[in-house]
Design an enzyme around this catalytic site. Structure first.
Site, short mmCIF file in Angstrom:
data_model
loop_
_atom_site.label_atom_id
_atom_site.label_comp_id
_atom_site.label_asym_id
_atom_site.label_seq_id
_atom_site.Cartn_x
_atom_site.Cartn_y
_atom_site.Cartn_z
N SER A 105 -17.41 9.91 1.45
CA SER A 105 -16.47 10.89 1.98
C SER A 105 -17.12 11.79 3.02
O SER A 105 -18.27 12.20 2.91
CB SER A 105 -15.93 11.75 0.86
OG SER A 105 -15.18 12.79 1.42
N ARG B 248 -15.15 12.88 13.92
CA ARG B 248 -15.76 11.60 13.58
C ARG B 248 -16.31 10.85 14.78
O ARG B 248 -17.42 10.32 14.73
CB ARG B 248 -14.72 10.72 12.89
CG ARG B 248 -14.33 11.25 11.55
CD ARG B 248 -13.22 10.45 10.93
NE ARG B 248 -12.97 10.95 9.58
CZ ARG B 248 -12.04 10.45 8.78
NH1 ARG B 248 -11.27 9.45 9.18
NH2 ARG B 248 -11.86 10.94 7.58
N LEU C 20 -3.20 8.99 4.83
CA LEU C 20 -2.36 8.94 3.64
C LEU C 20 -1.03 9.61 3.94
O LEU C 20 0.04 9.16 3.53
CB LEU C 20 -3.06 9.66 2.48
CG LEU C 20 -4.44 9.12 2.10
CD1 LEU C 20 -5.01 9.90 0.95
CD2 LEU C 20 -4.35 7.65 1.72
N GLY D 295 0.84 -1.20 0.00
CA GLY D 295 0.00 0.00 0.00
C GLY D 295 0.87 1.24 0.00
O GLY D 295 2.04 1.19 -0.40
N LEU D 296 0.32 2.36 0.44
CA LEU D 296 1.10 3.59 0.41
C LEU D 296 2.42 3.42 1.14
O LEU D 296 3.48 3.80 0.63
CB LEU D 296 0.30 4.73 1.05
CG LEU D 296 -0.79 5.32 0.17
CD1 LEU D 296 -1.50 6.44 0.92
CD2 LEU D 296 -0.22 5.85 -1.13
#
Lengths: 514, 123, 266, 230
Positions: free
Chosen positions: A284, A330, A441, A42-43
């Site tokens: 999103s 969140r 990210l 992944g990243l």
């Protein structure tokens, strides 16, 4: 046992520079004599493999998918934070540091978070140079938007597919190294155990998923970048294949596991529609910029949303949090959604859902602007639910999304097993008890591009590596353990058809863990 | 999304029982010598069983509400999360001690030299 | 809803495959195509039969793992939709659904509906990147990119590498995939310096694999879940023609030759 | 399972001619040459409506220098041969690239014209050979005598035979079909930039040109059959 995080002394602003200066270096000629294993593409994994390959190390990168480009980083939508202060709205490294640490409820290490904020600036430069098509202003400059309750605009994005574009950038850098011969990609292969010799991580046991063959891979250091463990809840926004096997088996070989209870629930997911459902789809968070969240005031109100008059609606976030309203972080948004559903005011067939209503925004801005901003998300919602979000409100419900916990690492991203490094979501390092939007990210790429290339070099230069023969007892024992676990699942041992399928087991514990 | 001490204790017990049932009954069709997606899944599920238990143990031990971790025992009068910096300002790092054995907790104390921990408020 | 799923079953690359029909009832219209296969696999497992193997991962239409041909159309009847997001309500109850893997020589079959798409990785490897190593980059705003160029590059960059274009092409051509990457990088100013070499190399690699040629008929763009347009193929052709035209010895010398690789699994 | 990169480096540059893209450029360029011929041939033929004297004069004009005439003719023959050769090579490659056909396959986005190129091409080729034998060489000229240098006579008497005209109309329609895809496709193969909107426009232009060509050509046998030209 004492845990030493190896944080450099002195002012936090200079900690990373100081740490790098104190590191031992591997001479260019010696780099190709060192072999490294990276688990995950992944990243974090792809960027680490690419960067280490560029430096000249011999890298083997493993992924369980058919191609490194499938890793779940690809699904991130919103964007990536960086303290560039391009919009001139007062952002700085210190502010990003502050926001991240505070957002994580002060359960992360100051030095790590500060370093993350410092590096964030370079990540954007790197990705732009790689050809990531970030959104641009008409003048050709990079565009920014605000995200997740931050008061500055520091989020860079590529439509709603930022994760995809960043991953493809890292994947391309990785493939460039594959061509150059420094990185060997091993797809469709899963790490099943860690090989520890004389207390050092020296390799892995992996299973080829196509022919089932177990193989031993020896290296001078092992880097885990295998992502988080959100699938412990069964229904999550993680990919079906996302798993914790690599970090869990490393834990069982002696690496410490930090803060496993810190998991993040994302408030805007499409609610569950039936038992067969295999995963949750995230939408999103940017939707909360223009949507208003509400439930009926009356318990058990099953009328369709358009029949509920304005004064019988409870805009509970706006009511309880007048200053942040629908843009609370969140965790707060998720908890409140659960609370109103527990009060039997949830909506939809299952009663597990709240409305996210765009009718105000549509009448204020016009459907065209809303379509421009959220068109792809609205289409996705319509495709999955067959309901038109331009006509009636969307239904959303929280779902597990990210795990802040992970293997314990020090400032060098090294776990408690020397030679075992852990990057990205797989470690616990930077987000504390809660992660800000658009920071995952950033962390994955910071670890892979800008931290591990130095810290691994330091480890390699400071240690000696004896030749390891595959026939060694430790290795054979590890392979035997792996083989036994596999045989335990096979029909020849237990016999008879399973009374429960694997998925139903997973569902069962998933419901318990929640 | 909210956790209680009692709920977590029950969950640990249930997860253990389920794990035992899993190992007694699990069977995967096909063989281990070719592509077998259920065999892959079985191994991962087995790991998640153990991880779920550790998660609950950690959540039980952290007797405060912070970030995504909300313990009903630790909330303000208005029902907001209440952190306990005095007792829980640390990283809980768990070490493996064998199957069935309780894991060992090591703490890394968090020190704040640059920022002073404050309660989050979004009112 | 009720369906008969007629699925291609093949144990491995070297064994013969066949279609097997599985009747299914109680299918909810909300289910995705993959969830429908999950349910089928559950019943197969309870019966002690081997479940249908199919690639899948993110299940939100972005990783590009999943994909098969349903009733003759790659990714099924809905335009711009990948099978993990294709809900069963798009079919008529009682229908027979013929489910076949991607068929192309460059995608050797591994098992049931799973094929090996590593030829795509090798095409990227041959030049689908901008040669910038870590920490060499200038400031992000040092390179101005017009909004139009950024948007156009993004239109091509959305490719998820699922392989539907190859599967739908009667010639088994990967022109849309290769063109998308060449267009994405070539449109951006950062990608201009390597434009010639990139086109020569990626085209060479594409030709070294067992892909067919593009006859410009457009089946690929019709099934592309991200709606990538045929324009990217024109861009690839132009870049390739341009690079071939001005190819001088000096240019040839700086370009490492294309890899020709065994496209079958080793 | 994945072999290391190093042992697989075997150096072979796939050159322009070996690449499918290069062959497509050849196909496009030879196609353009033949298309230009189709246009000029049509304009010349339409002189039949101006009368016997005009078209015969035009025919004499074409023959004023034999070396020039044969240069043009051989260029066209080479173009046609290359067009056919690359088509065959590519078709064989495509068969190899897609060896197993689907149990069921639907075409959802391609035009009828584009899918029938492999049929329309050979039939048009067969027609051209017949056409040359009839009107240029005069070997086949059913029911009447072929008179060299009297194009008008040859045309009118030739097309009075109903099946000659029918075969002609049929082949010209296939040529139109071939051009409808070919005209657009050659722009794509040489990389003419276009957006999706332009693509639609270009396809419409290709269709219009094809229709004009078809009407232009078939107007001659139809006029003859209906007795407008005698």
């Amino acid at each position: 046992m004492m845990l030493n995080a190896n944080i450099p002394s002195g002012p936090i602003e200079q900690a990373w520079d100081k740490a790098r200066f104190d590191m031992k270096l591997v001479s260019p000629a010696n780099k190709r004599r060192h072999s490294l294993i990276v688990v995950g593409s992944g990243l974090a994994g792809a960027s680490a493999s690419a960067s280490l390959g560029e430096l000249g190390y011999n890298v083997k990168c493993f992924c369980f998918q058919d191609s490194p480009r499938r890793a779940h980083s690809i699904a991130a939508q919103g964007g990536i934070n960086a303290a560039k202060n391009y919009p001139n709205d007062g952002d700085s490294i210190y502010r990003l540091f502050y926001d991240t640490l505070k957002g994580g409820d002060f359960r992360a290490r100051e030095a790590n978070v500060y370093r993350l904020a410092q590096i964030s600036v370079k990540i954007i430069d790197q990705c732009v140079a790689q050809g990531v098509p970030f959104a641009r202003e008409y003048g050709g400059l990079l565009a920014n938007r605000s995200f997740g309750g931050a008061q500055v605009s520091r989020t860079f994005y590529a439509r709603g597919q930022t994760g995809q574009q960043l991953l493809l950038g890292a994947y391309q850098a990785l493939e460039r190294q594959v061509y150059a011969g420094t990185v060997t990609m091993v797809p469709r292969t899963e790490m099943l155990d860690l090989i520890v010799i004389y207390g050092q991580a020296r390799g892995i046991v992996a299973r080829n998923l196509v022919d089932g063959e177990l193989s031993v891979h020896i290296a001078d250091a092992v880097i885990l970048a295998s992502g988080g463990y959100g699938n412990v809840y069964y229904l999550s926004t993680n990919a079906k294949g996302s798993n914790a096997t690599a970090i869990w088996r490393a834990y069982k070989r002696g690496a410490l596991f930090a803060n496993p209870c810190f998991t993040q629930i994302h408030p805007t997911c499409i609610p569950v529609s039936g038992d067969y459902q295999s995963k949750l789809t995230l939408m999103s968070e940017s939707l909360r910029n223009d949507g208003r969240i509400w439930v009926p005031k009356m318990k058990g109100d099953r009328r369709s949303p358009n029949q509920i008059p304005e004064d019988e609606r409870d805009y509970y976030l706006e009511r309880r949090y007048p200053s942040f309203g629908n843009l609370v972080p969140r965790d707060v948004a998720s908890r409140n959604a659960k609370q109103v559903c527990d009060e039997d005011r949830g909506v939809g067939k299952s009663g597990l859902g709240v409305y996210l209503d765009f009718s105000d925004a549509i009448s204020r801005l016009g459907e065209k602007i809303i379509r421009e901003r959220y068109g792809n998300l609205f289409n996705m919602y319509q495709r999955i639910t067959d309901e038109d979000p331009y006509k009636g409100p969307m239904r959303i419900y929280p779902a597990i999304h990210y795990t802040m916990g992970g293997l314990w690492v020090d400032y060098q991203l090294q776990s408690t097993i020397p030679g075992l490094f852990v990057l990205g979501e797989a470690n616990f390092s930077d987000h504390g008890a809660n992660r800000l939007g658009a920071s995952a990210l950033m962390q994955g790429l910071a670890d892979g591009y800008f931290i591990i290339p130095y810290t691994v070099g330091n480890y390699l230069a400071a240690n000696r590596f004896a030749r390891v023969d595959e026939s060694r007892q430790e290795i054979q024992n590890t392979v035997t353990t792996v083989r036994e676990t596999i045989i335990n699942c096979s029909p020849s041992e237990a016999g008879g058809p399973s009374i429960r399928s694997i998925a139903s087991w997973a569902k069962l514990y998933g419901s318990l863990a929640a | 999304m909210t956790r209680t001490a009692q709920g977590l204790d029950t969950a640990v017990g249930e997860i253990r029982a389920l794990r035992e049932e899993f190992w007694q009954n699990v069977t995967v069709p096909g063989s281990g010598d070719d592509l077998n997606q259920n065999l892959e899944k079985a191994g991962r599920v087995a790991d998640f069983f153990e991880l779920a238990e550790l998660m609950c143990i950690d959540a039980r031990e952290r007797n405060e509400s912070c970030g995504g971790h909300f313990r009903e025992e630790s909330q303000t009068a208005e029902g907001e999360a209440l952190r306990d910096d005095e007792h829980y300002s640390y990283v809980a790092a768990w070490g493996y001690r064998g199957t069935g054995e309780p894991p060992e907790l090591t703490k890394e104390l968090l020190e704040f030299h640059n920022l002073h921990p404050s309660q989050r408020s979004y009112k | 809803m009720e369906f008969t799923l007629k699925i291609w079953r093949q144990k491995s690359h070297n064994e013969k495959g066949e279609f097997i029909s599985y009747p299914m009832d109680n299918v909810s219209p909300e289910m995705s195509m993959l969830e429908c296969l999950d349910v089928l696999n559950e019943t197969l497992m309870v019966r002690g039969e081997e479940p249908v193997a199919f690639d899948h991962d993110c299940r939100e239409g972005i990783c590009g793992s999943c994909g098969f041909v349903i009733n003759g159309v790659a990714h099924g009847p809905e335009r711009a939709t990948i099978v993990c997001q294709l809900t069963m309500r798009h079919f008529r109850s009682g229908e027979e659904l013929i489910i076949e893997p991607w068929r192309a020589e460059a995608f050797p079959l591994i098992k049931d509906l799973i094929v090996d798409r590593r030829s795509f990785d090798r095409i990227i490897e041959a030049g689908g990147y901008i040669s910038v190593s870590t920490a060499q980059a200038p400031d992000g705003n040092a390179i101005l990119v017009g909004k139009d160029a950024a948007d156009q590059a993004m239109d091509a960059a959305v490719c998820i590498g699922c392989g539907a274009c190859v599967a739908a092409c009667p010639n088994g051509s990967s022109a849309l995939f290769t063109g998308a990457k060449i267009a994405h990088l070539g449109i951006l100013p950062q990608g201009k310096p390597e434009r010639d070499g990139r086109a020569l190399h990626m085209v060479a690699q594409m030709n070294a694999e067992l892909f067919g040629n593009c006859t410009n008929i457009g089946e690929c763009t019709g099934v592309c879940p991200k709606g990538i347009s045929l324009e990217v193929i024109a861009i690839m052709n132009r870049d390739y023609l341009h690079a071939s035209w001005k190819r001088r010895e000096a240019l040839e010398a700086t370009i490492p030759p294309a890899l020709e690789r065994n496209t079958h699994r080793t | 399972m994945s072999a290391t990169a190093a042992d697989l480096h075997s150096y072979r540059v796939v050159g322009f001619w070996q690449s499918t893209n290069g062959k497509k450029v050849v196909m496009a360029l030879t196609g353009i040459m033949m298309f230009l011929f189709v246009i000029s041939h049509l304009l010349g033929n339409l002189l039949v409506f101006a009368g016997r004297a005009q078209i015969n004069a035009y025919a004499r004009f074409l023959h004023f220098d034999h070396s020039l005439l044969w240069t043009v003719r051989s260029t066209l023959i080479i173009a046609a041969v290359m067009h056919v050769v690359v088509t065959i090579q590519l078709a064989l490659r495509n068969k190899k690239a897609q060896p197993i056909s689907y149990l069921r396959k639907e075409a959802i986005n391609s035009s009828y014209a584009s899918r029938t190129m492999y049929w329309s091409g050979p039939i048009v080729l067969a027609f051209i050979i017949f056409h040359l034998l009839q009107f240029t060489a005069g070997y086949i000229h059913p029911e009447t005598r072929f008179i060299p240098n009297d194009v008008y006579h040859n045309l009118v008497t030739g097309f009075r035979v109903w099946w000659v005209s029918a075969w002609y109309v049929f082949a010209i329609c296939l040529l139109g079909l071939h051009l409808r895809h070919g005209l657009w496709s050659m722009l794509q193969s040489v990389g003419l930039a276009h957006s999706l909107r332009k693509e639609q426009a270009l396809k419409r232009v290709a269709l219009t040109i094809s229709i004009l060509i078809v009407f232009g050509y078939i107007s001659i046998p139809i006029s003859i059959l209906l007795g407008f030209l005698r």
